[in-house]
Scaffold this active site. Structure first.
Site, mmCIF file in Angstrom:
data_model
loop_
_atom_site.group_PDB
_atom_site.id
_atom_site.type_symbol
_atom_site.label_atom_id
_atom_site.label_comp_id
_atom_site.label_asym_id
_atom_site.label_seq_id
_atom_site.Cartn_x
_atom_site.Cartn_y
_atom_site.Cartn_z
ATOM 1 N N ASP A 128 -17.054 -53.501 7.967
ATOM 2 C CA ASP A 128 -17.184 -52.941 9.315
ATOM 3 C C ASP A 128 -18.582 -53.302 9.806
ATOM 4 O O ASP A 128 -19.442 -53.742 9.023
ATOM 5 C CB ASP A 128 -16.965 -51.420 9.266
ATOM 6 C CG ASP A 128 -16.973 -50.765 10.658
ATOM 7 O OD1 ASP A 128 -16.741 -51.487 11.649
ATOM 8 O OD2 ASP A 128 -17.222 -49.549 10.740
ATOM 9 N N CYS A 133 -11.651 -53.218 11.138
ATOM 10 C CA CYS A 133 -11.128 -52.369 12.224
ATOM 11 C C CYS A 133 -11.402 -52.980 13.600
ATOM 12 O O CYS A 133 -10.736 -52.631 14.561
ATOM 13 C CB CYS A 133 -11.712 -50.970 12.119
ATOM 14 S SG CYS A 133 -13.496 -50.887 12.375
ATOM 15 N N ARG A 140 -12.751 -39.056 21.092
ATOM 16 C CA ARG A 140 -13.712 -39.924 20.388
ATOM 17 C C ARG A 140 -15.088 -39.365 20.691
ATOM 18 O O ARG A 140 -15.488 -39.265 21.849
ATOM 19 C CB ARG A 140 -13.575 -41.366 20.872
ATOM 20 C CG ARG A 140 -14.719 -42.238 20.413
ATOM 21 C CD ARG A 140 -14.461 -43.701 20.600
ATOM 22 N NE ARG A 140 -13.522 -44.200 19.601
ATOM 23 C CZ ARG A 140 -13.360 -45.476 19.290
ATOM 24 N NH1 ARG A 140 -14.069 -46.403 19.914
ATOM 25 N NH2 ARG A 140 -12.483 -45.844 18.382
ATOM 26 N N GLN A 191 -7.381 -45.108 12.420
ATOM 27 C CA GLN A 191 -7.539 -46.512 12.027
ATOM 28 C C GLN A 191 -6.975 -46.743 10.625
ATOM 29 O O GLN A 191 -6.313 -47.747 10.357
ATOM 30 C CB GLN A 191 -9.032 -46.878 12.058
ATOM 31 C CG GLN A 191 -9.333 -48.284 11.590
ATOM 32 C CD GLN A 191 -8.891 -49.350 12.570
ATOM 33 O OE1 GLN A 191 -9.246 -49.302 13.734
ATOM 34 N NE2 GLN A 191 -8.121 -50.321 12.101
ATOM 35 N N HIS A 244 -12.682 -42.023 10.848
ATOM 36 C CA HIS A 244 -11.830 -42.741 11.813
ATOM 37 C C HIS A 244 -10.410 -42.773 11.228
ATOM 38 O O HIS A 244 -9.897 -43.835 10.870
ATOM 39 C CB HIS A 244 -12.384 -44.156 12.014
ATOM 40 C CG HIS A 244 -11.855 -44.854 13.235
ATOM 41 N ND1 HIS A 244 -11.037 -44.246 14.163
ATOM 42 C CD2 HIS A 244 -12.041 -46.135 13.673
ATOM 43 C CE1 HIS A 244 -10.743 -45.123 15.123
ATOM 44 N NE2 HIS A 244 -11.336 -46.263 14.844
ATOM 45 N N ARG A 292 -2.413 -50.305 15.301
ATOM 46 C CA ARG A 292 -2.967 -49.065 15.859
ATOM 47 C C ARG A 292 -1.923 -48.395 16.764
ATOM 48 O O ARG A 292 -1.748 -47.191 16.745
ATOM 49 C CB ARG A 292 -4.246 -49.369 16.663
ATOM 50 C CG ARG A 292 -5.424 -49.850 15.836
ATOM 51 C CD ARG A 292 -5.969 -48.744 14.976
ATOM 52 N NE ARG A 292 -6.370 -47.606 15.776
ATOM 53 C CZ ARG A 292 -7.541 -47.479 16.409
ATOM 54 N NH1 ARG A 292 -8.451 -48.420 16.284
ATOM 55 N NH2 ARG A 292 -7.827 -46.395 17.115
HETATM 56 N N1 NVA Z 1 -18.095 -47.843 12.513
HETATM 57 C C1 NVA Z 1 -17.794 -48.281 13.848
HETATM 58 C C2 NVA Z 1 -16.313 -48.346 14.048
HETATM 59 C C3 NVA Z 1 -15.899 -48.857 15.401
HETATM 60 C C4 NVA Z 1 -14.404 -48.817 15.592
HETATM 61 C C5 NVA Z 1 -18.441 -47.336 14.849
HETATM 62 O O1 NVA Z 1 -18.394 -46.116 14.628
HETATM 63 O O2 NVA Z 1 -18.976 -47.815 15.843
HETATM 64 N N1 CP Z 2 -11.239 -50.090 15.849
HETATM 65 C C1 CP Z 2 -11.456 -49.356 16.959
HETATM 66 O O1 CP Z 2 -11.376 -48.130 16.939
HETATM 67 O O2 CP Z 2 -11.686 -50.090 18.074
HETATM 68 P P1 CP Z 2 -12.166 -49.556 19.487
HETATM 69 O O3 CP Z 2 -13.611 -49.090 19.309
HETATM 70 O O4 CP Z 2 -12.053 -50.715 20.410
HETATM 71 O O5 CP Z 2 -11.298 -48.418 19.901
#
Ligand code: NVA
Ligand code: CP
Length: 314
Positions: A226, A266, A102, A132, A129, A294
């Site tokens: 989101d 998500c 990540r 997801q 992502h 997930r």
């Molecule tokens: N768009 C959000 C998704 C979190 C799972 C982010 O990147 O923070």
């Molecule tokens: N939706 C998602 O990826 O959640 P987290 O940021 O908790 O991993």
């Protein structure tokens, strides 16, 4: 394909194959049948951003597949002290069987994957992502909304971020209708949109970018949103809350969708901002099934990569 960085690299058939593996593994898991398909494999999980779902689902998932997960917070490895990505990738990749990352810029992932001898999975980047989205599609299928019956209409209301880009990839590969409504200045990356339009020509997907959220949601089978301020955009939160005025998915907005439409998110969700408490906790919300999926979708991805790429061979 060694890696799982974005759905743009996967065909419709491959995406459906991963979903089928995930469904099979989920069914066995629910029947308490063990699935040691990655026995003795090690998954390294590098996090440069926070996570609840991604961390827990990957760590639990690899354990349930008979392997072990190594949680590596970027702050605690030499990457954060300037060790180059290409060195980190070769070192970690020489010891483990699979890596999940990540991170921020998508190019960091691509560089890591280029130097890493084992499969690399995108656990979220600023651009995509994809893990997801497989959980989201699995959830749609379980709710009776899939390509088998009709072409579903998905309405994404909100920021043109990594989730919006991933919906663009899923819709354009699988061939369903996607409407994305975002305020001016917060739309999707047009290069990613144009990529999606190219895929849509083959799949028959219909993709529309709008500003009016009501127009997007009207008659939709799935409504999703989101956060308005993604990780790394904390300083922009105030300006974003103003810009997204009128974009909250509330009961009034949900009432424009099909009667049996589902709501997906998500998570984490910010109640009172992109979604109202009533919608998130309401009868059309499937967000906790989506979160659980997930685990199952990612087991599908890991097994698919493991079966198709036996590098280190655990
Ligand atoms: N768009 C959000 C998704 C979190 C799972 C982010 O990147 O923070
Ligand atoms: N939706 C998602 O990826 O959640 P987290 O940021 O908790 O991993």
């Amino acid at each position: 394909m060694k890696d799982f960085l974005s759905l743009k690299d996967y065909s419709k058939e491959e995406i459906l194959q991963i979903i089928a593996i995930a469904q099979n593994i989920k069914q066995q898991h629910k029947s308490s049948i063990p699935t040691p398909l990655m026995k003795d494999c090690t998954l390294a999980m590098i996090f440069e951003k926070n996570s609840t779902r991604t961390r827990v689902s990957f760590e639990t998932g690899i354990y349930q597949l008979g392997g072990i997960g190594l949680f590596l917070s970027a702050n605690e490895i030499q990457l954060s002290r300037g060790e180059p990505i290409k060195d980190t990738a070769r070192v970690i990749g020489s010891m483990v069987d699979m890596v999940m990352i990540r991170t921020f810029e998508h190019s960091r992932l691509e560089e890591f994957a280029a130097y890493c001898p084992v499969p690399v999975i995108n656990g979220l980047s600023d651009s995509f992502h994809p893990v997801q989205l497989l959980a989201d599609y699995l959830t749609m299928i379980e709710c009776g909304i899939s390509l088998d019956d009709q072409k579903p209409i998905v309405a994404y209301v909100g920021d043109g971020n990594n989730m919006a880009h991933s919906w663009l990839m899923l819709a354009s590969k699988l061939g369903f209708e996607l409407r994305i409504a975002s305020p001016k200045g917060y739309g999707v990356d047009l290069a990613i949109m144009s990529l999606a339009q190219g895929f849509a020509q083959d799949s028959g997907a219909k993709i529309t970018l709008l500003e009016d959220p009501k127009e997007a949601v009207s008659g939709a089978n799935v409504v999703t949103t989101d956060t308005w301020a993604s990780m790394g955009q904390e300083d922009e939160k105030e300006a974003r809350v103003k810009a997204f005025d009128g974009y909250q998915v509330d009961c009034k907005m949900m009432s424009l969708a099909q009667k049996d439409a589902i709501f997906l998110h998500c998570l984490p969700a910010y109640r009172g901002y992109e979604v109202s408490e009533e919608v998130l906790e309401g009868g059309q919300s499937r967000v906790f099934l989506e979160a659980e999926n997930r685990l199952h979708a990612q087991k599908g991805i890991m097994v698919y990569l493991h079966q198709n790429y036996k590098g280190n061979g655990c």
